[in-house]
Design an enzyme around this catalytic site. Structure first.
Site, PDB file in Angstrom:
ATOM      1  CD  GLN A 117      -1.557  -2.206   2.174  1.00 17.08           C
ATOM      2  OE1 GLN A 117      -0.400  -2.630   2.174  1.00 17.08           O
ATOM      3  NE2 GLN A 117      -2.509  -2.703   2.951  1.00 17.08           N
ATOM      4  CG  ASP A 131      -4.360   0.326  -1.266  1.00 12.04           C
ATOM      5  OD1 ASP A 131      -4.956  -0.436  -2.045  1.00 12.04           O
ATOM      6  OD2 ASP A 131      -4.211   0.082  -0.057  1.00 12.04           O
ATOM      7  CG  ASP A 154      -7.459  -3.764  -3.812  1.00 10.95           C
ATOM      8  OD1 ASP A 154      -8.081  -4.398  -4.678  1.00 10.95           O
ATOM      9  OD2 ASP A 154      -7.038  -4.278  -2.761  1.00 10.95           O
ATOM     10  NE  ARG A 160      -8.725  -7.097  -3.761  1.00 10.50           N
ATOM     11  CZ  ARG A 160      -7.687  -7.687  -3.162  1.00 10.50           C
ATOM     12  NH1 ARG A 160      -7.668  -9.006  -3.023  1.00 10.50           N
ATOM     13  NH2 ARG A 160      -6.672  -6.970  -2.712  1.00 10.50           N
ATOM     14  CD1 TRP A 181     -11.199  -4.010   2.268  1.00  9.68           C
ATOM     15  CD2 TRP A 181     -11.617  -1.848   1.953  1.00  9.68           C
ATOM     16  NE1 TRP A 181     -10.478  -3.310   3.201  1.00  9.68           N
ATOM     17  CE2 TRP A 181     -10.715  -1.986   3.023  1.00  9.68           C
ATOM     18  CE3 TRP A 181     -12.023  -0.569   1.565  1.00  9.68           C
ATOM     19  CZ2 TRP A 181     -10.214  -0.884   3.721  1.00  9.68           C
ATOM     20  CZ3 TRP A 181     -11.513   0.528   2.253  1.00  9.68           C
ATOM     21  CH2 TRP A 181     -10.620   0.367   3.315  1.00  9.68           C
TER      22      TRP A 181
END
Length: 518
Positions: free
Chosen positions: A312, A335, A356, A424, A426
């Site tokens: 991240q 992220d 993500d 997806r 979270w």
């Protein structure tokens, strides 16, 4: 007993105790009017504020007790929580004020309660890595017990807010009216802001200039933010001249109505390299973090250059309500954009990432944007979104409209080696829609990816509507109960700019095309 079971029992216990206390003074009265239910919610929120303040005080005490024994990431997690709990008090206090106004806007109240829930979850997320952290868990048993008690208190606070959100559903006439269709910027972008967004930079019309060569008021962006007024009700414009600014920027809650104007994507660049791998929480890893409401950015790049191996590494974290980003780029790997909370809008922006790379629990619309998947680590999957809605009553989600879902130049030669997915789940009620967009051939025919096992497959809402491109074919899409082939304009329109980010009042047409509805 599992943590989830404790959470459920605490939630039910609070609701029963709370209702018995309130109803004891109204034994013969039926709570059917709007005023009655509003007072119930206000009473609940006031009690929750007291609980938040107590938790904040306990966090401060524990931080002082542990001191230098904490790892850097745990210190960040404590800092995150203290900041987020402070924001929670502000959000709940604002919600009470709106509820007590002559014409409460319940959609906005729901957004504030949603933000409060997101704050507590983010606080808990920061400690997720501490379960195996010797510095935290191997302290004396008393300290460990206090830490666990504080985590439980956060679950309790979130549960109380969730109960209040449920009670709002019972206020008569809470359903918002029909949205007026028009063309323009959202109602919270004023006429003068509209001109600033459209016109070339005029240094005589900005408040401060940042320039690395000394030709401005300041040489760093941080200095300019410090010099900006607190609690401004008018736009404060900071022009950031061409250059690479190696800074981690925080725009605190009291710095409202700030606007950044740069010299263009790739010309004005704010960059840093904090990451999870180097001991930061995802929340604290952001190159730019924005809390002050009404933030606008135009013509600049937000970059976290930590790299794909650092996990991240956030380029922008925004919990700024009524914030807008126009002709900006956001560049990282995992992220990239943390759309943390509140209402946000992105227009003609470029977003680069791997895993993500748009995530969070804001109500956010991306319109006419380009989402570029970069080359990830070997054997890594590409996931464009990970939306974090945890309660079915939250008015939050990610809406991607008239945009392009593509491979970045570094991925194109090797894209056959990687699978890419639109998103997806979270959290349990994750909600993402993609409408009237171009989806390229890198996206797997299944379209969407599980988080873990069957988690959230029945409760999520993933929708696609009138998309085009080789990756838009829905013949082999996932067969989850929560996946929707949106077939009517009525269903699709609830995720358009008007209803979704509360744009029910709009300005007239501008030189920048902006469609309120579909």
């Amino acid at each position: 007993m599992t943590t989830k079971s404790k959470h459920i029992i605490l939630s039910l216990t609070f609701l029963l105790l709370f209702l018995s206390t309130v109803f004891s003074s109204h034994v013969t009265q039926r709570f059917t009017s709007s005023d009655d239910i509003t007072e119930l919610v206000v009473t609940a929120l006031n009690q929750t504020i007291s609980n938040v303040n107590l938790s904040s005080s306990n966090f401060s005490d524990l931080l002082q007790r542990l001191g230098s024994n904490l790892s850097h990431r745990d210190l960040c997690a404590f800092d995150d929580c203290l900041e987020l709990l402070d924001d929670t008090v502000f959000d709940l206090t604002t919600a009470i004020s709106k509820l007590r106004s002559h014409s409460p806007e319940l959609h906005n109240v729901k957004m504030l309660l949603s933000a409060a829930m997101t704050n507590t979850r983010t606080c808990l997320d920061g400690f997720a890595s501490s379960d195996n952290d010797e510095n935290l868990n191997n302290n004396d048993n008393k300290t460990y017990g206090v830490a666990e008690s504080l985590k439980e208190s956060l679950f309790n606070i979130s549960s109380h807010v969730s109960d209040s959100l449920a009670m709002l559903e019972n206020i008569p006439g809470h359903i918002p009216g029909k949205v007026k269709e028009d063309v323009g910027f959202p109602m919270w972008v004023s006429g003068s802001d509209r001109n600033l967004l459209q016109d070339p930079v005029d240094e005589t019309k900005v408040n401060l200039v940042v320039a690395q060569n000394g030709t401005g008021n300041y040489t760093t962006i941080g200095e300019a933010i410090s010099a900006a007024p607190n609690s401004s009700e008018t736009r404060f414009v900071i022009y950031i001249k061409c250059g690479e600014y190696f800074e981690n920027i925080e725009i605190p809650r009291e710095k409202t109505m700030i606007m950044f104007i740069g010299d263009g994507i790739g010309r004005t660049v704010i960059k840093a390299n904090r990451s999870y791998a180097d001991g930061w929480t995802a929340f604290h890893s952001a190159t730019v973090g924005v809390r002050g409401s009404g933030f606008i950015a135009k013509d600049l790049s937000f970059v976290n250059y930590a790299g794909p191996e650092k996990h991240q590494a956030v380029a922008l974290r925004s919990s700024s309500d009524l914030s807008a980003y126009y002709r900006c780029s956001f560049e990282s790997y995992q992220d990239t954009i943390y759309v943390h909370s509140h209402k946000q809008f992105y227009r003609e922006c470029d977003i680069y990432g791997t895993v993500d790379f748009i995530f969070g629990d804001a109500s956010v619309v991306f319109q006419n944007c380009s989402l570029y998947a970069r080359r990830p680590n070997p054997n890594q999957k590409i996931i464009y979104t990970a939306q974090g809605r945890e309660n079915s009553r939250e008015p939050t989600g990610i809406s991607i409209i008239s945009s392009r879902i593509l491979a970045a130049p570094d991925l194109i030669p090797v894209q056959a080696n990687f699978k890419a997915y639109l998103g997806r789940p979270w959290q349990l009620y994750s909600r993402t829609v993609i409408m009237k967009s171009f989806i390229d051939d890198l996206v797997d025919p299944a379209g969407w990816l599980k988080w873990k096992d069957d988690f959230a497959l029945e409760t999520l809402y993933y929708g696609e509507y009138m998309n085009e491109g080789p990756g838009s074919n829905m013949t082999n899409r996932v067969q989850w109960p929560g996946f929707k082939r949106i077939e009517t304009v009525e269903e699709a329109s609830q995720f358009s700019v008007g209803p979704f980010i509360d744009g029910n009042k709009w300005l007239n047409s501008t030189r920048i095309p902006f469609t309120l509805d579909l």
